[in-house]
Design a protein around this motif. Structure first.
Motif, PDB file in Angstrom:
ATOM      1  N   GLU A   1     -12.710  -0.207  -5.260  1.00  0.00           N
ATOM      2  CA  GLU A   1     -12.475   1.112  -4.661  1.00  0.00           C
ATOM      3  C   GLU A   1     -13.477   1.391  -3.542  1.00  0.00           C
ATOM      4  OE1 GLU A   1     -10.379   3.340  -8.506  1.00  0.00           O
ATOM      5  OE2 GLU A   1     -12.506   3.657  -8.094  1.00  0.00           O
TER       6      GLU A   1
ATOM      7  N   ASP B   1      -1.057   2.909  -4.959  1.00  0.00           N
ATOM      8  CA  ASP B   1      -2.367   2.351  -5.262  1.00  0.00           C
ATOM      9  C   ASP B   1      -2.291   1.736  -6.673  1.00  0.00           C
ATOM     10  OD1 ASP B   1      -2.263   5.148  -6.285  1.00  0.00           O
ATOM     11  OD2 ASP B   1      -4.183   4.538  -7.140  1.00  0.00           O
TER      12      ASP B   1
ATOM     13  N   ALA C   1      -6.518   7.170  -4.160  1.00  0.00           N
ATOM     14  CA  ALA C   1      -5.159   6.659  -3.953  1.00  0.00           C
ATOM     15  C   ALA C   1      -4.765   6.789  -2.482  1.00  0.00           C
ATOM     16  CB  ALA C   1      -4.169   7.404  -4.842  1.00  0.00           C
TER      17      ALA C   1
ATOM     18  N   ARG D   1       0.815  -1.228   0.000  1.00  0.00           N
ATOM     19  CA  ARG D   1       0.000   0.000   0.000  1.00  0.00           C
ATOM     20  C   ARG D   1       0.847   1.276   0.000  1.00  0.00           C
ATOM     21  NH1 ARG D   1      -5.613  -1.296   0.345  1.00  0.00           N
ATOM     22  NH2 ARG D   1      -5.775  -3.528   0.720  1.00  0.00           N
TER      23      ARG D   1
ATOM     24  N   TYR E   1      -6.707   4.228  -0.479  1.00  0.00           N
ATOM     25  CA  TYR E   1      -6.137   2.885  -0.682  1.00  0.00           C
ATOM     26  C   TYR E   1      -5.016   2.629   0.310  1.00  0.00           C
ATOM     27  CZ  TYR E   1      -3.796  -1.118  -2.740  1.00  0.00           C
ATOM     28  OH  TYR E   1      -3.219  -2.355  -2.912  1.00  0.00           O
ATOM     29  N   LYS E   2      -4.206   3.665   0.539  1.00  0.00           N
ATOM     30  CA  LYS E   2      -3.054   3.503   1.439  1.00  0.00           C
ATOM     31  C   LYS E   2      -3.476   3.302   2.889  1.00  0.00           C
ATOM     32  CE  LYS E   2      -0.247   6.057  -1.795  1.00  0.00           C
ATOM     33  NZ  LYS E   2       0.454   7.306  -2.149  1.00  0.00           N
TER      34      LYS E   2
ATOM     35  N   ASP F   1     -12.251  -0.366  -0.618  1.00  0.00           N
ATOM     36  CA  ASP F   1     -11.146   0.408  -0.025  1.00  0.00           C
ATOM     37  C   ASP F   1     -11.676   1.524   0.871  1.00  0.00           C
ATOM     38  OD1 ASP F   1      -9.244  -1.041  -1.441  1.00  0.00           O
ATOM     39  OD2 ASP F   1      -9.046   0.449  -3.038  1.00  0.00           O
TER      40      ASP F   1
END
Lengths: 326, 326
Positions: free
Chosen positions: B138, A309, B46, A306, B49-50, B141
């Motif tokens: 997504e 992405d 993004a 991670r 996601y992390k 996520d």
């Protein structure tokens, strides 16, 4: 052929004029290079593509055992006897002939004219990784540029690649054999509906009439959508006697006329070109993706952790600038 | 939600801290933007996601009529009662709930805790043009980053996209219903072999025993290849009585343990990441191809006229330099 190729590697661009002059040796070498996907041959193939476009391309398909090889052999004889230079590209894992002993196995060679006026080549169907359609159509280009016409593409009618290849032909002949359960198999494979001409092989067999009826029934149900102005004929043939082979040839020429006068030829050509462009683009994309900076494994690890992405990883692998891809 | 979104469009990056703080409104808006594929939301997604990667993701699949919605409703109650914040992303055209009247239709809300601890969202399955898998994951996520766990992905087990989505889950639950002919349908769809846990719904029905036997028979034939160290349990449930629902929950947790201790969790994660990266890359590629300099139609015409060969056209459309793609 292989020996001479090894003895002196002639650059592909130097083979181009020889192919255009009809050299069988040059044709064979170019097809080998197209099939192997040599980068060195790319420019030569691009040149040959520009010289191609004159041949009438006939796709012949049908499930294994339908009698494709016999039909093709008979057509080769018939076309060469009539003075045509006929090319054959066979994409069939069950094909009985291979690169080496091509014509001898295939056609009973009665005279040297037949041998000189037919070029038969099998394409490997394994290890192509999606390149089967590309290299097959490049082989057709080579024969086309060399002045062969008609060019027959023979494929076993199973699999997406095979269907894609055969739909690049101008006239698609679908072969059904009586008593093989072909009807169902062929419908499943989606090949009956791409037929411009139906051939029922082994018409000497009593079951052939039932196969003809089944095809008529299917066509009445609209199984040949998209060819409104052309009613695909059904031709029972007996390869034993060569019976009605002339009728098949006449229908092929009649279909070519139909394509030209109805404007469908241009439509098909556009469709085939579109498919070919997209196919090459996908191939180049996959190459670029796999070879991207950092490589797939490194980016994958960053996504797993991670740090990146998936989108950032994809852009990095494609070697594109982030942000300008929208 | 829609009204406030219209009243003041808050940049997606500003929603990120709100999502991380668990704001239901921010979560709903981010999912909407992911689903619509807004370029503006890319950076925020993004970031999210992390922050994701903590949730246990449960895929629940089965043919329409198997009882997925009932099972998911019962699981939501059960998980929220036990203090979990449970997220549900439903990808099912036959789904009985929609963006507006979500929880009311789905779960009989007994207390406000249940309402606050469950977030249920349906994803549209049409008009996605290959983006279904991307936007669904997504959405997962987003819920994951917001602290939801477990997260249930519910899909109808038909179609390549749906199978791809559900294989992104940690634990795949395949639901079969007695008397629906599900066994054959599910085998065809390739979903039985991805099951980590089999659930047979409507176990109060007399035909349920036959369905259990059929599943056992299939597994004995090696129908769950790839899970050598894990023997998928078969759990008959009756949603009428909620019977054995606790056993299902226990098996889900046991499977999570198995994944962690066996190392399979890491393998699955890598596989999912690989699929996601390639999926995004293909999407970006298609966009770039269609928007290439000159446009598809212009290049197509050049290929039709044999001014360009297909490879030259593909390179031009991709906006790449000729020659450096090998």
């Amino acid at each position: 052929m292989n020996r001479s190729a090894r003895a002196s590697y002639k650059p592909s661009m130097d083979l181009v004029p020889e192919v255009l002059a009809g050299s069988r040796n040059a044709i064979a070498r170019m097809i080998t290079r197209a099939e192997a996907g040599y980068a060195e041959a790319v420019e030569a193939l691009a040149q040959l593509y520009k010289h191609a476009g004159k041949a009438h391309i006939i796709g012949i398909t049908g499930v294994p055992g339908a009698g494709k090889s016999t039909l093709v052999s008979t057509l080769i004889k018939s076309f060469t006897s009539a003075g045509h230079k006929v090319g054959v590209i066979a994409v069939d894992p069950s094909s009985p002939y291979s690169g080496g002993a091509i014509l001898g196995d295939r056609v009973r060679m009665n005279d040297s004219a037949e041998a000189n006026h037919a070029f038969v080549r099998s394409m490997a169907t394994r290890g192509h990784l999606g390149g089967l359609s590309r290299s097959t159509l490049e082989a057709v280009d080579i024969l086309d540029a060399a002045g062969y016409s008609p060019i027959i593409i023979e494929t076993v009618g199973v699999g997406q690649d095979e269907v894609e290849i055969v739909t690049a032909a101008h006239t698609v002949v679908v072969l059904s054999a009586p008593g093989l359960g072909d009807d169902i198999q062929a419908i499943k494979a989606g090949i009956l509906e791409i037929a411009d001409i139906h051939v029922v092989s082994k018409s000497d067999k009593p079951e052939a009439a039932a196969t003809v009826s089944a095809l008529k029934g299917m066509m009445a149900l609209g199984g040949h959508a998209g060819h409104q102005a052309w009613d695909p004929p059904i031709i029972p043939v007996s390869s034993v006697s060569g019976e009605r082979m002339e009728e098949l040839k006449a229908e092929i020429f009649r279909h070519r006329e139909h394509l030209a006068t109805s404007g469908e030829l241009a439509d098909r050509l556009r469709k085939t070109c579109r498919t070919r462009i997209l196919g090459v683009a996908k191939h180049l994309f996959q190459q670029k993706f796999n070879a991207g900076p950092g490589g797939v494994e490194k980016e994958l690890q960053l996504v797993v952790e991670r740090v990146h992405d998936p989108r950032t990883a994809a852009i990095a692998l494609l070697g594109w600038e982030s942000g300008n891809e929208e």
